[in-house]
Design an enzyme around this catalytic site. Structure first.
Site, PDB file in Angstrom:
ATOM      1  N   PHE A 246      33.960 100.008  -8.611  1.00 53.00           N
ATOM      2  CA  PHE A 246      34.595 100.069  -7.295  1.00 53.00           C
ATOM      3  C   PHE A 246      34.393  98.790  -6.506  1.00 53.00           C
ATOM      4  O   PHE A 246      34.451  98.782  -5.297  1.00 53.00           O
ATOM      5  CB  PHE A 246      34.069 101.293  -6.542  1.00 53.00           C
ATOM      6  CG  PHE A 246      34.241 102.560  -7.328  1.00 53.00           C
ATOM      7  CD1 PHE A 246      35.498 103.155  -7.406  1.00 53.00           C
ATOM      8  CD2 PHE A 246      33.195 103.107  -8.051  1.00 53.00           C
ATOM      9  CE1 PHE A 246      35.693 104.294  -8.181  1.00 53.00           C
ATOM     10  CE2 PHE A 246      33.386 104.248  -8.822  1.00 53.00           C
ATOM     11  CZ  PHE A 246      34.627 104.848  -8.888  1.00 53.00           C
ATOM     12  N   GLU A 711      42.907 100.914  -3.892  1.00 49.31           N
ATOM     13  CA  GLU A 711      42.069 100.982  -2.697  1.00 49.31           C
ATOM     14  C   GLU A 711      42.688 101.752  -1.540  1.00 49.31           C
ATOM     15  O   GLU A 711      41.976 102.352  -0.744  1.00 49.31           O
ATOM     16  CB  GLU A 711      41.696  99.551  -2.276  1.00 49.31           C
ATOM     17  CG  GLU A 711      41.320  98.780  -3.513  1.00 49.31           C
ATOM     18  CD  GLU A 711      40.619  97.457  -3.333  1.00 49.31           C
ATOM     19  OE1 GLU A 711      41.284  96.469  -3.645  1.00 49.31           O
ATOM     20  OE2 GLU A 711      39.456  97.406  -2.937  1.00 49.31           O
TER      21      GLU A 711
HETATM   22 MO1  MOS Z   1      37.696  96.069  -5.480  1.00 49.89          MO
HETATM   23  S1  MOS Z   1      36.361  96.574  -3.974  1.00 49.89           S
HETATM   24  O1  MOS Z   1      38.243  94.488  -5.161  1.00 49.89           O
HETATM   25  O2  MOS Z   1      37.029  96.330  -6.962  1.00 49.89           O
END
Ligand code: MOS
Length: 750
Positions: A246, A711
Site C-alpha cells: 500500500f 487509491e
Molecule cells: Mo501508493 S501509497 O503510491 O503505493
C-alpha cells in the site's frame, strides 16, 4: 484509444488468483536454496540515544549461529548519499542499517544475527546485551508543532501549496457563514498480509537472484547495485507475487540491505523477513494535525478556504505528502490559502500509504464541508453541488475530465439520499441511531514512464513483458486483457511476465498509475507488432494489403485485415512464414505528454455515501452501508476494479473507526505493535458495500483512457463515516479514529 472492446471491459477473474489461493504462488520469503542462511534483526528498545555497549559474545556462541552483525563489524558499503537514494527517496539522509551507534527510532535494527535456521537466529538475538544512553524522546506531534517548518527541499513541487489566491482571511472575516476547526489523525500502520522479506540466492559466479517484497523490482535492483557496488547485470530482483502493498513497498526496506550484505559477506544464500512487530516500528502513515476554515455567502457559495496541515517526519528525512492542496481544487472558491509544514519526531520516517496526503487531507476538508453545511443549513450534498468547479483553480488548468456530477447523482440515487432527514438524531432503527453522511473523494490520475515488450507468435500465442508489479491490484489480468484485445485473441493465449528487474523498464507500482502507464505501453507495443506484420505483408507477392497503411489494418481471427473489410487480409501465420520468422516482437513506450500536462490537470473523483447505526446507550458505531461511485476514466476490468475500491473502502473504515498507532510519549516507544492491539476492520465490521463506476470518457489522461483506481477508493470514506456519525448522534468527532471512548466522552482536545 481502443475503439472496440472484446476482452477489455470484461470482468475477468484474476489470472494469478488460482496460484495464490492454492498456495502455489511463492512470496518473497518463500523461496529456498540448499544451505541457505536465515537472518533475524534485533530492534532497539529506545527511541533516541546511543548504544554505549553491545555484547554479542553469547549470541555468537549459540548453536547454529554463523555471524552477528552490528555497527562495529558491518562490511564496507557505499558512503556517498547519492548511492543510497532510491527512485522515490526523500530529501534528507537515507537510513543506513547498522551504520553507527545512533538510535533514531524505537525498533531501529541494531544487530542482525545470521544462522543456519531461523529459530537459532531469533533465539540468539535475544542473547545480545545492549546498553544505551537514552535521550529524552520527542514523539508527540502536538508538542512538536512548536518546532514545525516548511520543507526546505520539496519532495515534489506538486506537494508544495499553491500560491494563495484572493484574500482568504478578509473574505472569511466578512462572510455570514463560517466554520474553523482542527482535525487530528493518529498515525496508521501498514499491515499487508505479506511482511517485508528478501530471499537472496547467491550463485558461485557472484550473481544474485533476489526475491524481494517490493512495489518496484528495478528500484530494489538499482539500490542494491548502488549500495554494494555490484554490476547491474549480476543482480536480478523479482517480485512475481506480492501479498499486498500500500505504498511502503515503494522504497527498499532494511531487510533487503541486511540480507544482501550477509550474502555477499558470507558467500551464501540468505533470507531475512521482518516480523509483524518490526513492520509497526518502520512503516506508518504520519500522524497529522490540520486546521480547516471555510466560509460562504448567505446561499452557501464558498467565499474562503484556508487549510493548514502539519505532518510528522523523522529526524533524518523530510517525509512530505500533499495533504492540503486538495482544498484548493475541490470546489469553486476565489479566496484560498493553503499551508503545509512538518515536524521532526523521534520516529522512523513515515511512508506513503494508500492515497498518501489525500486520505488524511480530504478527511479534514470533507468533514469541515459537512460542518459548514449544518452552519449554512443546507443539505451536505447540495453544498457540494452548489460549489462544483470544472477547472483546477490551484494550477489554473483545464481538467481532462470530471464526471463527479454523475458520481453524486448515481450514488445518491442508489443510496436513497433523497429520503434523508437533515436534523441530527432524526433517524432511528430500534435502539440504534441512524446516520447518513457523504463526502467527495479526489486523487491524481497520473501517467508514469513505462515500457513493455509484446510478442506474437505464428501459432497465435502472445507474450507481454514488463518490469511492472502486481501488488494485489490485478496488473497481470489487465495487461493480459489489453494484449488480448489488441490481437483479437483469447486471454488464454496471452502470457504476462512481470515482476522481474530484467524486463522492460517500469516505474515503481504506485500512485495509481500502473494500469494507465503499463497498459498503454502494452498497447503501443502491440500496435508496433501490427505495424511490423503489415510491413512484412506488404512485401508478400500479390499481397491484398500492398497499399494498406497502419491505421487501416487490425488483427481479427488470426489474420491481419483491413478494418473496413475483414475479407481482405492475410493470416499472420502466413505473413510470418513468408518473412521467415516464427514470431514478431516489439517494444512500446509511453511517457506523459508535456503539451497535455501544460494545459490539463487530471484527477479521479468519487462520491461516498455511508450509513452508520449507533447504539444509543453504548454508542458503538457500525458502518452498515457504503455506496461509492467512482469516476476513473475507462474501466479495463470491472471485477479487479471493484476489488480495488472495496479494499480502499475497508481501509477507509479502518481509518475512521479502528486504526490507531499508539506511542508512549514518555518513552517514545510504539505500544500496539501487533494485530491484537492495533485494530483493522474484520469481516464483522464491513457490511454492505456497493461500488459504482460512472461512465467517463477521457482521451487525454492516458493513451488507453484509464485514470487508475488503487487509491481513490479510500479517499473520502473516513469523512463520510464521520459525517454519518454526526448525523446519527449529533456529536462531531474531530479526532481519528473515532473510537467509542471519544463518542462516550466529552468533546476531546480537538
Ligand atoms: Mo501508493 S501509497 O503510491 O503505493
Amino acid at each position: 484509444m481502443l475503439n472496440e472492446t472484446k476482452v477489455v471491459g470484461l470482468p475477468l477473474a484474476r489470472i494469478d488468483g488460482p496460484s495464490k489461493v492454492s498456495g502455489k504462488a511463492r512470496y518473497a520469503a518463500e523461496h529456498f536454496a540448499t544451505d541457505m542462511l536465515f537472518g533475524c534483526v534485533l530492534p532497539a528498545t529506545i527511541a533516541t540515544g546511543r548504544i554505549t555497549d553491545i555484547d554479542v559474545s553469547e549470541a555468537e556462541r549459540f548453536p547454529g549461529v554463523v555471524k552477528v552483525y552490528t555497527y562495529k563489524n558491518r562490511p564496507t558499503v557505499a558512503k556517498r548519499e547519492s548511492k543510497w537514494k532510491d527512485e522515490v527517496a526523500l530529501p534528507g539522509y537515507t537510513m543506513r542499517p547498522l551504520e553507527d551507534d545512533h538510535v533514531q527510532f524505537d525498533g531501529q535494527p541494531i544487530a542482525f544475527v545470521v544462522a543456519e535456521n531461523f529459530e537459532a537466529a531469533r533465539d540468539a538475538a535475544e542473547l545480545i546485551r545492549v546498553r544505551y544512553a537514552a535521550y529524552d524522546p520527542h514523539t508527540d506531534l502536538l508538542q512538536e508543532q512548536a518546532n514545525s517548518y516548511e520543507p526546505p527541499v520539496p519532495r515534489m513541487k506538486e506537494f508544495m501549496p499553491p500560491k494563495p489566491r484572493g484574500d482568504a482571511e478578509g473574505a472569511f472575516a466578512q462572510a455570514p457563514h463560517k466554520i474553523a476547526f482542527e482535525y487530528y489523525m493518529e498515525g496508521e500502520h501498514h499491515n499487508p498480509m505479506e511482511l517485508f522479506g528478501s530471499t537472496v540466492l547467491w550463485e558461485k559466479d557472484g550473481r544474485l537472484t533476489i526475491h524481494d517484497k517490493t512495489q518496484g523490482p528495478q528500484n530494489s535492483h538499482d539500490y542494491v547495485c548502488n549500495v554494494f557496488g555490484l554490476k547491474p547485470e549480476n543482480v536480478v530482483v523479482q517480485n512475481k507475487f506480492v501479498g499486498g502493498a500500500f505504498g511502503q513497498g515503494l522504497r527498499p526496506k532494511y531487510q533487503l540491505f541486511l540480507a544482501v550484505m550477509a550474502s555477499l559477506d558470507l558467500r551464501r544464500s540468505v533470507k531475512a523477513e521482518m516480523s509483524r512487530r518490526e513492520m509497526f516500528y518502520l512503516t506508518w502513515r504520519p500522524v497529522c494535525l490540520q486546521k480547516v476554515s471555510l466560509a460562504t455567502d448567505a446561499e452557501g457559495n464558498l467565499q474562503s478556504i484556508m487549510h493548514h496541515a502539519l505532518g510528522g517526519t523523522s529526524r533524518y528525512e523530510d517525509y512530505q505528502e500533499n495533504v492540503a492542496n486538495w482544498s484548493g481544487m475541490a470546489y469553486k472558491c476565489d479566496n484560498v490559502k493553503i499551508s503545509y509544514e512538518i515536524a521532526k519526531l523521534d520516529r522512523s520516517t513515515p511512508g506513503d500509504m494508500r492515497a498518501p496526503g489525500a486520505a488524511s487531507g480530504v478527511t479534514a476538508l470533507e468533514t469541515a464541508m459537512d460542518e459548514l453545511a449544518y452552519e449554512v443549513g443546507i443539505d451536505p450534498l447540495e453544498l457540494r453541488i452548489r460549489n462544483f468547479i470544472h477547472v483546477d483553480q490551484n494550477q489554473d488548468k483545464e481538467l481532462t475530465s470530471k464526471a463527479l456530477h454523475a458520481c453524486y447523482r448515481e450514488a445518491a440515487e442508489s443510496f436513497g439520499w433523497a429520503n434523508r432527514r437533515h436534523e441530527p438524531r432524526s433517524m432511528r432503527d430500534g435502539n440504534d441511531l441512524v446516520g447518513w453522511g457523504m463526502a467527495t473523494g479526489f486523487w491524481e490520475a497520473q501517467l508514469s514512464e513505462a515500457e513493455a515488450k509484446v510478442s506474437l507468435s505464428s501459432d497465435g500465442k502472445v507474450v507481454v513483458s514488463a518490469a511492472a508489479s502486481d501488488i494485489g491490484t490485478g496488473t497481470y489480468t489487465i495487461l493480459n486483457q489489453v494484449a488480448a484485445e489488441a490481437f483479437g485473441v483469447s486471454p488464454q493465449a496471452v502470457t504476462v511476465r512481470i515482476g522481474d528487474s530484467s524486463l522492460p523498464k517500469t516505474s515503481v507500482e504506485g500512485g495509481s498509475w500502473t494500469a494507465a502507464s503499463s497498459g498503454s505501453a502494452v498497447q503501443v507495443a502491440a500496435r508496433a507488432v501490427v505495424a511490423t506484420l503489415l510491413k512484412h505483408a506488404r512485401s508478400m507477392p500479390n499481397s491484398p494489403l500492398a497499399d494498406a497503411s497502419e491505421d487501416q489494418v487490425e488483427i481479427a481471427e488470426g489474420r491481419l485485415v483491413m478494418q473496413a473489410n475483414h475479407q481482405v487480409g492475410v493470416a499472420f501465420a502466413d505473413i510470418m512464414e513468408a518473412a521467415g520468422v516464427s514470431e514478431v516482437e516489439e517494444h512500446g513506450k509511453v511517457a506523459p505528454d508535456p503539451a497535455t500536462m501544460k494545459k490539463f490537470s487530471a484527477y479521479t473523483h468519487s462520491a461516498v455515501f455511508v450509513e452508520v447505526k449507533v447504539d444509543e446507550e453504548l454508542l458503538i458505531p457500525r458502518v452498515t452501508r457504503v455506496v461509492t461511485a467512482v469516476a476513473a476514466g475507462r474501466i479495463l476490468n470491472p471485477k479487479t476494479a471493484r476489488s480495488q475500491i472495496l479494499g480502499g473502502v475497508v481501509m477507509g473504515v479502518g481509518m475512521a473507526l479502528h486504526e490507531e498507532g499508539m506511542v508512549d510519549h514518555r518513552t517514545g516507544r510504539v505500544m500496539n505493535h501487533n494485530l491484537a492491539e492495533y485494530h483493522v476492520p474484520a469481516h464483522a465490521d464491513i457490511e454492505d458495500v456497493e461500488v459504482i463506476f460512472v461512465k467517463e470518457d477521457d482521451d487525454k489522461v492516458s493513451p488507453i483512457g484509464v485514470k487508475g483506481l488503487g487509491e481513490i477508493g479510500i479517499v473520502g470514506v473516513a469523512a463520510a463515516v464521520s459525517n454519518a456519525i454526526f448525523h446519527a448522534t449529533g456529536k462531531r468527532i474531530r479526532h481519528f479514529p473515532m473510537t467509542i471512548d471519544k463518542l462516550l466522552g466529552e468533546p476531546d482536545r480537538h
